[in-house]
Design a protein around this motif. Structure first.
Motif, PDB file in Angstrom:
ATOM      1  N   ASP A   9       0.841  -1.198   0.000  1.00  0.00           N
ATOM      2  CA  ASP A   9       0.000   0.000   0.000  1.00  0.00           C
ATOM      3  C   ASP A   9       0.872   1.242   0.000  1.00  0.00           C
ATOM      4  OD1 ASP A   9      -2.745  -1.106   0.292  1.00  0.00           O
ATOM      5  OD2 ASP A   9      -1.952  -1.907   2.159  1.00  0.00           O
ATOM      6  N   LEU A  10       0.407   2.259  -0.716  1.00  0.00           N
ATOM      7  CA  LEU A  10       1.206   3.490  -0.799  1.00  0.00           C
ATOM      8  C   LEU A  10       1.535   4.051   0.578  1.00  0.00           C
ATOM      9  CD1 LEU A  10       2.457   5.611  -2.715  1.00  0.00           C
ATOM     10  CD2 LEU A  10       0.333   6.920  -2.459  1.00  0.00           C
ATOM     11  N   TYR A  11       0.611   3.937   1.536  1.00  0.00           N
ATOM     12  CA  TYR A  11       0.878   4.562   2.835  1.00  0.00           C
ATOM     13  C   TYR A  11       2.065   3.938   3.554  1.00  0.00           C
ATOM     14  CZ  TYR A  11      -2.024   1.411   5.951  1.00  0.00           C
ATOM     15  OH  TYR A  11      -2.571   0.406   6.678  1.00  0.00           O
ATOM     16  N   GLN A  12       2.387   2.684   3.222  1.00  0.00           N
ATOM     17  CA  GLN A  12       3.577   2.081   3.835  1.00  0.00           C
ATOM     18  C   GLN A  12       4.815   2.865   3.420  1.00  0.00           C
ATOM     19  OE1 GLN A  12       2.607  -0.094   5.882  1.00  0.00           O
ATOM     20  NE2 GLN A  12       1.182  -1.604   5.016  1.00  0.00           N
ATOM     21  N   ILE A  13       4.838   3.293   2.179  1.00  0.00           N
ATOM     22  CA  ILE A  13       6.017   4.009   1.675  1.00  0.00           C
ATOM     23  C   ILE A  13       6.012   5.442   2.185  1.00  0.00           C
ATOM     24  CG2 ILE A  13       7.250   4.703  -0.425  1.00  0.00           C
ATOM     25  CD1 ILE A  13       6.102   2.212  -1.768  1.00  0.00           C
ATOM     26  N   THR A  14       4.827   6.016   2.265  1.00  0.00           N
ATOM     27  CA  THR A  14       4.706   7.372   2.808  1.00  0.00           C
ATOM     28  C   THR A  14       5.163   7.406   4.271  1.00  0.00           C
ATOM     29  OG1 THR A  14       2.769   7.581   1.388  1.00  0.00           O
ATOM     30  CG2 THR A  14       3.120   9.294   3.035  1.00  0.00           C
ATOM     31  N   MET A  15       4.664   6.447   5.049  1.00  0.00           N
ATOM     32  CA  MET A  15       5.085   6.380   6.457  1.00  0.00           C
ATOM     33  C   MET A  15       6.578   6.108   6.548  1.00  0.00           C
ATOM     34  SD  MET A  15       1.933   4.458   8.450  1.00  0.00           S
ATOM     35  CE  MET A  15       1.895   2.988   7.427  1.00  0.00           C
ATOM     36  N   GLN A 117       7.026  -2.237   7.962  1.00  0.00           N
ATOM     37  CA  GLN A 117       5.822  -1.646   7.350  1.00  0.00           C
ATOM     38  C   GLN A 117       5.727  -1.994   5.869  1.00  0.00           C
ATOM     39  OE1 GLN A 117       4.137   1.437  10.321  1.00  0.00           O
ATOM     40  NE2 GLN A 117       3.300  -0.008   8.894  1.00  0.00           N
TER      41      GLN A 117
ATOM     42  N   SER B 178      -4.727   2.225  -3.267  1.00  0.00           N
ATOM     43  CA  SER B 178      -3.561   2.191  -2.380  1.00  0.00           C
ATOM     44  C   SER B 178      -2.489   1.253  -2.924  1.00  0.00           C
ATOM     45  CB  SER B 178      -3.978   1.690  -0.993  1.00  0.00           C
ATOM     46  OG  SER B 178      -4.303   0.309  -1.034  1.00  0.00           O
ATOM     47  N   ASN B 179      -2.847   0.466  -3.926  1.00  0.00           N
ATOM     48  CA  ASN B 179      -2.017  -0.617  -4.460  1.00  0.00           C
ATOM     49  C   ASN B 179      -0.946  -0.048  -5.399  1.00  0.00           C
ATOM     50  OD1 ASN B 179      -1.105  -2.835  -6.007  1.00  0.00           O
ATOM     51  ND2 ASN B 179      -3.105  -3.839  -5.945  1.00  0.00           N
ATOM     52  N   VAL B 180       0.278   0.050  -4.892  1.00  0.00           N
ATOM     53  CA  VAL B 180       1.344   0.722  -5.645  1.00  0.00           C
ATOM     54  C   VAL B 180       1.627   0.006  -6.967  1.00  0.00           C
ATOM     55  CG1 VAL B 180       3.755   1.471  -5.609  1.00  0.00           C
ATOM     56  CG2 VAL B 180       2.386   1.561  -3.512  1.00  0.00           C
ATOM     57  N   THR B 191      -3.132   6.700  -3.861  1.00  0.00           N
ATOM     58  CA  THR B 191      -3.243   7.560  -2.684  1.00  0.00           C
ATOM     59  C   THR B 191      -3.143   6.702  -1.433  1.00  0.00           C
ATOM     60  OG1 THR B 191      -5.647   7.340  -2.795  1.00  0.00           O
ATOM     61  CG2 THR B 191      -4.712   9.330  -3.740  1.00  0.00           C
ATOM     62  N   GLY B 192      -3.021   7.381  -0.293  1.00  0.00           N
ATOM     63  CA  GLY B 192      -2.950   6.650   0.968  1.00  0.00           C
ATOM     64  C   GLY B 192      -2.922   7.612   2.122  1.00  0.00           C
ATOM     65  N   THR B 193      -3.116   7.087   3.324  1.00  0.00           N
ATOM     66  CA  THR B 193      -3.151   7.957   4.502  1.00  0.00           C
ATOM     67  C   THR B 193      -2.039   7.521   5.455  1.00  0.00           C
ATOM     68  OG1 THR B 193      -4.816   6.563   5.584  1.00  0.00           O
ATOM     69  CG2 THR B 193      -5.618   8.328   4.179  1.00  0.00           C
ATOM     70  N   PHE B 198       1.717   3.727  12.862  1.00  0.00           N
ATOM     71  CA  PHE B 198       2.538   4.941  12.780  1.00  0.00           C
ATOM     72  C   PHE B 198       2.354   5.767  14.052  1.00  0.00           C
ATOM     73  CE2 PHE B 198       3.244   9.399  11.721  1.00  0.00           C
ATOM     74  CZ  PHE B 198       4.520   9.332  11.167  1.00  0.00           C
ATOM     75  N   PHE B 212       4.442  13.837  10.614  1.00  0.00           N
ATOM     76  CA  PHE B 212       3.873  13.474   9.314  1.00  0.00           C
ATOM     77  C   PHE B 212       3.552  14.733   8.507  1.00  0.00           C
ATOM     78  CE2 PHE B 212       0.993  11.652   6.220  1.00  0.00           C
ATOM     79  CZ  PHE B 212       1.492  10.360   6.028  1.00  0.00           C
ATOM     80  N   ARG B 216       5.227  15.347   5.056  1.00  0.00           N
ATOM     81  CA  ARG B 216       4.323  15.019   3.952  1.00  0.00           C
ATOM     82  C   ARG B 216       3.177  16.032   3.910  1.00  0.00           C
ATOM     83  NH1 ARG B 216       5.793  11.633   0.131  1.00  0.00           N
ATOM     84  NH2 ARG B 216       3.579  11.513  -0.341  1.00  0.00           N
TER      85      ARG B 216
END
Lengths: 465, 465
Positions: A9-15, A117, B178-180, B191-193, B198, B212, B216
Motif C-alpha cells: 500500500d502506498l501509505y507504507q512508503i509514505t510512512m 511496514q 492504495s495498491n502501488v 493515494t494513501g493515509t 505509525f 507526518f 508530507r
C-alpha cells in the motif's frame, strides 16, 4: 506481474519516508493474527508461510518501481534508501499447516520499522488468503471423509490468486488439482477429466468417448451428462468401458456434473455394477462445498471423488479472513492499540504462545499467551473476566512460535506442500471433534499470563481518555 | 508466478492431445457469457479484455512447463506441438467497460479447437474476476454519488488477484488505489493515509501528526481514531492543521476508521468547521460497501472520501460470477449443450448481439441475438415463450461484438484504464436507473432472431432423449 517491494500500500512508503526522516533506526515488533475463524468454524489452518519466506528473501524494488516512486515525488535520499531496500528482520511463526485460533499471534515480525511496514501488505495478502482457503479445504475434507478431493476452481478464482488457492487447498487436505501451473511449481498431483465441449465437438457422444479412451486409457474419466446422463451418457460409457476391457484397459470413472447428484449417483452405481463394472469410480461436481457433500453422504450417494471449484477457491461464503498486523513493541517498549470494543484491543510486547496438550496427546482446548521474556507459564487468566483462570501445571506446554527467519534469511528448511499437508492432518487429529463441527463448535480458549495481563491493563489505563 | 500457457486446467491439455491425434484442424467457436448478474443486480460491467488480449499475444509454454508435461507422460509429437504453441485465432468482444447482461455472448473465440481449449481457463479466470469487481465498484459508485472512492483492499484480496482487483475497481468507477504495483503498471492514481502503527510508534499522538504533516504536507490525511476520536485524535489534528496553516500548508483531511461513522463524521465536521477548517475533508473507512454507504448518505453523514477494502476486492458477498465458455460451432456446424433446465441450454452458431437504442439515445432494455451471418434483425422473439416477441424497427441497432483480435494479433488500439472507466461511465448514463437499483431491479430483456430460435429448436429436438 512479479511480486516486488512495490506490491504494497502506498501509505507504507509514505510512512516509511517519515520514519526515515525522523527515526530511521526504530526497531518494531508486529503481530499477525486474525479476529474470527472463517465460516463460524472452531479453528483455522495457517497457510502461506513458505511463500512469504521465499518472497521476503529476495524482495526488492525493481527499476520500474523506482521510476514510479520518483515520479510520485519522493525525495532522493529516501529513494536511495529504497533502491537498496531488503528485508533484514526476524520472523517467528507457527508451523505452516498448524491448527490456529483467533486473537493470539500466529506470526511475529521483528525488524526495522520501515522494513516491517513495507512488507505488511504482502504478508497479510498472502497469509490471509491461503489461511482462508486451507481452512475451507480442511472443512470440505472433514465432510468428505475418505472421499478423494479434486480442486478444479481456477476458472472462477480471483485471477492469479487461483495459483495460491490451489496450494492452500492441497495443504488443507485436497488430493489433487486441475491447475497445471500450481501443480508444476508446488509439486501437487494434477488430475482432470473432460469438458462438455469435447463431446459436443463430435457428432456422436460415443465416438467422443471412444477417441478419448483410446488415446488416454490411463486415468480415463468420461463426462456423462452432456445430453442425458442415464439414457445416453452412462450407457455409452458402459459400452466404451467394455471395449477398453477387451484391450486390457480399465475405465477409471464416470463424472456427473449436473442434476440431482444423490439420485444420479445411486442409479449410476447400480447400472455400473449390473454391467460388472464395480471398479469404475463415480466422480461428482457442480457447486459442491462442505455442506453439500455432508448432505450427499447423508443421502447415501455413491460418490468416490468430489470435484470442488468455486466454493473452494473463492473461500465462499466468507471470501476473506480478518487478519491484522499490529504494532506490539517499539524500541523495546510495549505498544497497544485501544478500541471501544475491548476484544479489539491489541496485546502489547513480543510474545510467545503455549498450547496445552493433555495426557492423551490431544489439544486440551487452551492456548496461553505470555511475554516472550517469561520462561514459563503455570497459570493463565481470562483476557477480560478477572474471575476466571486456569492452572496449567498438569499439561504439556508446547511453544507455538519458532524463529523461522533471522536477519532476512530463512533458518528453517523448506517444506513441501505434501509435508505441510501431512503435518496439518496430524495436528487436526489432535484437535477434538467438538471444534470441528460446523454448527456452534466449541470455542478454543485463550488466556494471558498474569504478567502480560497486568502490563496490558497498565497500558490501557495510560492511554485511555 | 508468470502467466504461461500452463496457466490452465489439465483437462484442456488432455483433450488437446486427443484433438491433436484425431482432428488437429478442427475449427471452433466458443461463447463467453455469464448466467446471472452478481449481487442480484440489474447489470454487469465487462472488464479484463485488455489483459486477456495482451496475455494471449505472447502466450506460450515455458521450458519449465514443457519439462513438467513431459514428466506427466504426454507423447513427443504432441509435446512438439505444444512447444510451438501460440494462439492464432480470432476474438470478437464487447467493448471493455460496457454494460452487459446475462445469457448473451460477451466475447467469442474463433480458433483451432486445441488453441481455443487451452486458453479457456485463463480467459474465464481473468474475465470472470474483473467483471465481478468492476460491477461491484460501479454499484459502490452509484451509492457514493459524487463522493471520492479509494480502493484499499490489497491486504484482504485473494493474493495476487488483488492486482487485477485494483484495475477492475478503477474501471468500475473508483478514483484511486492504495495498491502501488497496480497503480504503477496500469497508470491508476495512487493515494494513501497512515496506519495506526505509525501513531503507536510515538509516545504522543500529536507528535506523530506533527512529524507526518511536516514531512508530507501534500495530501496529508491524519488518522484520528487510534486512542479516542473526539477527545484525542480530532483535537490533535486540529492543532496540527493550525500549525500547518502557519507554514502555508493545508491539511487535506482526517480519517475515521472505526466507531459509528455517521455520528462521528457529523461531530467531526462541526468541530472542524468551528475551528475554521471547513476545507479539511473527512475520509471514512471500515467495512464499507454499497449498502453501508447508502445508509451513511441517508443518515446525513459528512463524508467526502470513502476508503473501501475487503468488500470491494473480494467481490463480497458473491465472490464469483458464473461465467462459462460454451462451444457454439465446430467446423462450421452449430453445436448445443442441453440441460434439463432450458435456461441453461446454450445458444448455437457464431452470433452477433444488437443493443436497442431508443430515440433519447438511452438503452431501450433489450438485446437481440442473431446468427452472425444474418445481416439485420427486425423482430426478436422470447427465447422460450412462443407468445412473446418485439418489433425492433423503431430502434437504433448497435452491434456489440466487434473483432478485437485477428490471427492471434490484437487489431484494436490499447485503451488505458482511464479511457475504459470514462467509457463505462458514459454507457451507464445510457442505462435507465430502474436497472441500477439494488432491490429487484428491472430485468434487461434478451431476444433471439426468428432464425436463431428456429435453428436452436431443431438442434434441441435432434439431441433430445
Amino acid at each position: 506481474m512479479n511480486i516486488t517491494a512495490a506490491y504494497t500500500d502506498l501509505y507504507q512508503i509514505t510512512m516509511a519516508q517519515v520514519y526515515y526522516g525522523t527515526k530511521p533506526n526504530g526497531r518494531a515488533v508486529f503481530d499477525y493474527y486474525f479476529r474470527h475463524n472463517p465460516y463460524k468454524g472452531g479453528y483455522s489452518i495457517f497457510a502461506g508461510l513458505e511463500d512469504v519466506l521465499n518472497i521476503l528473501e529476495t524482495l526488492e524494488f525493481s527499476s520500474s518501481d523506482m521510476n514510479y516512486l520518483k515520479q510520485k515525488g519522493f525525495e532522493n535520499d529516501f529513494l536511495n534508501y529504497l533502491k537498496n531496500f531488503s528485508f533484514k528482520g526476524n520472523i517467528y511463526a507457527c508451523n505452516e499447516g498448524d491448527v490456529v485460533f483467533p486473537n493470539r499471534p500466529i506470526l511475529q515480525v521483528e525488524a526495522n520499522i520501515i522494513e516491517a511496514q513495507i512488507i505488511e501488505t504482502l504478508l497479510l495478502n498472502i497469509l490471509n488468503f491461503q489461511t482462508l482457503i486451507a481452512t475451507k479445504a480442511s472443512r470440505i475434507k472433514y465432510s468428505a471423509k475418505d472421499g478423494i478431493l479434486l480442486d478444479m476452481g481456477l476458472r472462477r478464482a480471483h485471477a492469479t490468486g487461483g495459483y495460491y488457492a490451489s496450494r492452500a487447498a492441497a495443504i488443507g487436505g485436497f488430493d489433487s488439482t486441475s491447475n497445471v501451473k500450481a501443480a508444476e511449481d508446488y509439486n501437487i498431483p494434477s488430475t482432470g477429466t473432460m469438458a462438455h465441449s469435447f463431446i459436443q465437438s463430435y457428432e456422436e457422444e460415443i465416438q467422443a468417448f471412444r477417441d478419448f479412451a483410446k488415446m488416454r486409457p490411463q486415468n480415463c474419466v468420461l463426462l456423462i451428462d452432456t445430453y442425458n446422463t442415464l439414457k445416453s451418457g452412462l450407457p455409452n460409457a458402459i459400452k466404451v468401458a467394455k471395449e477398453m476391457e477387451e484391450r486390457g484397459d480399465k475405465l477409471l470413472g464416470v463424472r456427473l456434473d449436473s442434476g440431482d447428484l444423490a439420485y444420479l449417483s445411486k442409479k449410476t452405481r447400480t447400472m455400473l455394477d449390473d454391467a460388472d463394472l464395480s471398479y469404475v469410480k463415480i466422480v461428482a461436481s457442480n457447486q459442491l462445498d462442505e455442506y453439500v457433500i455432508k448432505s450427499l453422504k447423508e443421502q447415501g450417494a455413491y460418490i468416490d471423488i468430489y470435484g470442488v471449484g468455486t466454493n473452494l477457491v473463492t473461500g465462499k461464503p466468507d471470501a476473506s479472513i480478518d487478519g491484522v498486523y499490529k504494532l506490539s513493541e517499539f524500541n523495546n517498549t510495549p505498544r497497544i492499540k485501544l478500541s471501544e470494543n475491548i476484544i479489539k484491543t491489541s496485546l502489547p510486547f513480543k510474545k510467545q504462545v503455549y498450547r496445552m496438550i493433555d495426557e492423551n496427546n490431544m489439544f486440551y482446548g487452551a492456548d496461553a499467551v505470555t511475554i516472550n521474556s517469561e520462561e514459563s507459564v503455570s497459570l493463565m487468566e481470562h483476557p477480560f473476566d478477572n474471575t476466571k483462570s486456569l492452572d496449567l501445571n498438569r499439561f504439556k506446554h508446547e511453544p507455538l512460535l519458532q524463529q523461522v527467519m533471522k536477519d532476512g534469511k530463512r533458518i528453517i528448511a523448506s517444506r513441501t506442500v505434501t509435508e505441510i499437508k501431512e503435518y496439518s492432518q496430524s495436528r487436526l487429529q489432535q484437535l477434538p471433534n467438538e471444534y470441528k463441527r460446523f454448527q456452534n463448535p466449541h470455542i478454543y480458549k485463550i488466556g494471558l499470563s498474569p504478567k502480560l495481563k497486568k502490563e496490558r491493563d497498565v497500558l490501557i489505563k495510560k492511554n485511555k481518555f
